[in-house]
Motif scaffolding. Structure first.
Motif, PDB file in Angstrom:
ATOM      1  N   THR A 253      -2.017   6.656 -11.080  1.00 53.02           N
ATOM      2  CA  THR A 253      -1.100   7.640 -10.494  1.00 53.02           C
ATOM      3  C   THR A 253       0.190   6.951 -10.066  1.00 53.02           C
ATOM      4  O   THR A 253       0.221   5.745  -9.818  1.00 53.02           O
ATOM      5  N   ILE A 254       1.249   7.742  -9.989  1.00 54.54           N
ATOM      6  CA  ILE A 254       2.538   7.274  -9.487  1.00 54.54           C
ATOM      7  C   ILE A 254       2.922   8.173  -8.325  1.00 54.54           C
ATOM      8  O   ILE A 254       2.964   9.398  -8.479  1.00 54.54           O
ATOM      9  N   PRO A 255       3.177   7.624  -7.154  1.00 53.93           N
ATOM     10  CA  PRO A 255       3.535   8.470  -6.007  1.00 53.93           C
ATOM     11  C   PRO A 255       4.885   9.144  -6.213  1.00 53.93           C
ATOM     12  O   PRO A 255       5.690   8.724  -7.052  1.00 53.93           O
ATOM     13  N   LEU A 256       5.121  10.190  -5.459  1.00 53.00           N
ATOM     14  CA  LEU A 256       6.419  10.852  -5.496  1.00 53.00           C
ATOM     15  C   LEU A 256       7.508   9.853  -5.138  1.00 53.00           C
ATOM     16  O   LEU A 256       7.390   9.106  -4.158  1.00 53.00           O
TER      17      LEU A 256
END
Length: 422
Positions: A253-256
């Motif tokens: 995942t990539i954070p906002l």
């Protein structure tokens, strides 16, 4: 006092619900004149298509200028987000570029700068919508440019917004993870209803009036405390288990992204010179807006610092572009310039610039005379013999007139009434 996000948001497009029909809106007209004339000026805006199918893309391109004399009532554009404005999620933004750089997140601009932009938009919901370029300012809200109607034509029942992820898989953003979202939402609704109904079943209102009258242990029983502890422990366990299972289901995942990038100013080319690099200087002397004539007249001192003759060919303000008729005979909005003609290199002249049209009233820009700080702002377009263009910023106080028409006289900054608008 600065205008906050809520205040500016309230004066933008009002329609937020999507319907399969025609949406009629001109949201830019609802913004105050000083916002459109002295903050961000959109120009050279183009829509590559006027009709798309669901899933088909189009380009929204143009330029915008950040005014040097930025109003004190609005937060400066130190952090902005480039977007577009339509009623609801009727279209999607697939790409965004500024000065040749991708702008995925917020970016910074400087006052007096010019920036070109390109957005790739995709049709989604069937209907006709007014599509605007828009710049969101951190702490200030959205500023909207001129719009054009774009029709999304076709059946959008099976619309898909497919996106390739970093692990090589493709997901449809229209329904990706929707089942999980609905499941968790429904689960917590059940828990909340249980907690609410539990206390309603226990005579809650009657016990409220008994606070301070009867002993505490009679108001909240040991059974009530047991239920509360069980729900609290269960909530912590459920959230923890949900976190672990979700993290295992989506390990990558990539954070906002909350960072901000810096976009350089638009570099000059042979065909176009932005304001920061312009060799022509403009000094406003006086200006008047004639209410009956619907005319803005300006007396401006121009110094040509370039090595080629330059001629004033246009005046851009808000979403209006007035053009000199001898240079642009097909232009709908016309500007009258006296004396008209090329300005020699090194020469300094005073020009009378008269922009007259009912659009001042229709676009609600005539209300600038009622602002607490009655000032106008815009961009002058100068062209050489090869139609190479320079953009020069101009702005200053404006005096209202209610007596017939008016135009500026060269020399002395005097004004004379005319009959040209009768």
């Amino acid at each position: 006092m600065r205008i906050g996000r809520a205040a500016l948001s309230a004066i933008v497009l009002g329609a937020i619900a999507v319907s399969a029909g025609t949406v009629w809106a001109h949201g830019e007209r609802s913004q105050e004149p000083f916002l459109r004339m002295r903050t961000i000026t959109f120009y050279d805006t183009e829509w590559s298509k006027s009709k798309v199918k669901p899933g088909e893309t189009m380009d929204l391109t143009g330029k915008f200028h950040t005014f040097s004399e930025w109003p004190q009532a609005v937060n400066t554009p130190e952090s902005i987000f480039l977007h577009f404005s339509v009623p609801g999620p009727s279209m999607l933004k697939k790409e965004a570029w500024m000065n040749g750089m991708p702008v995925i997140n917020a970016t910074s601009t400087i006052l007096g700068g010019d920036y070109d932009y390109r957005m790739v938009l995709m049709g989604r919901v069937t209907g006709t919508y007014h599509v605007h370029p828009m710049v969101n300012i951190a702490g200030g809200g959205p500023l909207v440019g001129g719009g054009q109607f774009v029709t999304v034509d076709g059946d959008w029942t099976g619309f898909q917004n497919n996106v390739a992820t970093i692990d090589g898989s493709t997901v449809n953003m229209e329904n990706h993870g929707l089942g999980r979202i609905i499941g968790w939402w429904g689960f917590w609704v059940v828990i909340g209803l249980f907690w609410l109904l539990y206390w309603i079943k226990r005579p809650f209102l009657r016990r409220v009036f008994q606070v301070g009258v009867v002993p505490e242990e009679q108001l909240v029983s040991s059974g009530d405390k047991t239920v509360a502890v069980v729900l609290m422990v269960a909530t912590v366990l459920i959230v923890s288990i949900g976190y672990v299972t979700t993290n295992s289901a989506y390990p990558i995942t990539i954070p906002l992204q909350a960072g901000r990038m810096d976009t350089p100013e638009l570099a000059p080319t042979t065909a176009f010179t932005p304001y920061a690099h312009a060799t022509i200087k403009a000094r406003p002397i006086t200006a008047i807006y004639t209410v009956p004539g619907r005319s803005l007249g300006m007396l401006v001192e121009i110094k040509n610092g370039s090595n080629r003759p330059q001629q004033l060919g246009g005046f851009i303000t808000a979403n209006l572009q007035f053009r000199e008729p001898s240079m642009f005979p097909d232009s709908r909005l016309k500007v009258k310039v006296e004396p008209n003609g090329p300005i020699a290199p090194g020469q300094t002249v005073q020009l009378t610039i008269d922009a007259t049209d009912a659009e001042w009233e229709y676009q609600r820009l005539a209300e600038l005379i009622y602002d607490s700080d009655s000032r106008y702002g815009g961009l002058l377009e100068f062209f050489d013999a090869d139609k190479n263009r320079q953009i020069v910023e101009v702005g200053g106080p404006v005096i209202p007139s209610f007596e017939g028409g008016a135009t500026a006289m060269t020399g002395g900054g005097k004004w004379r009434p005319t009959t040209q608008y009768k």
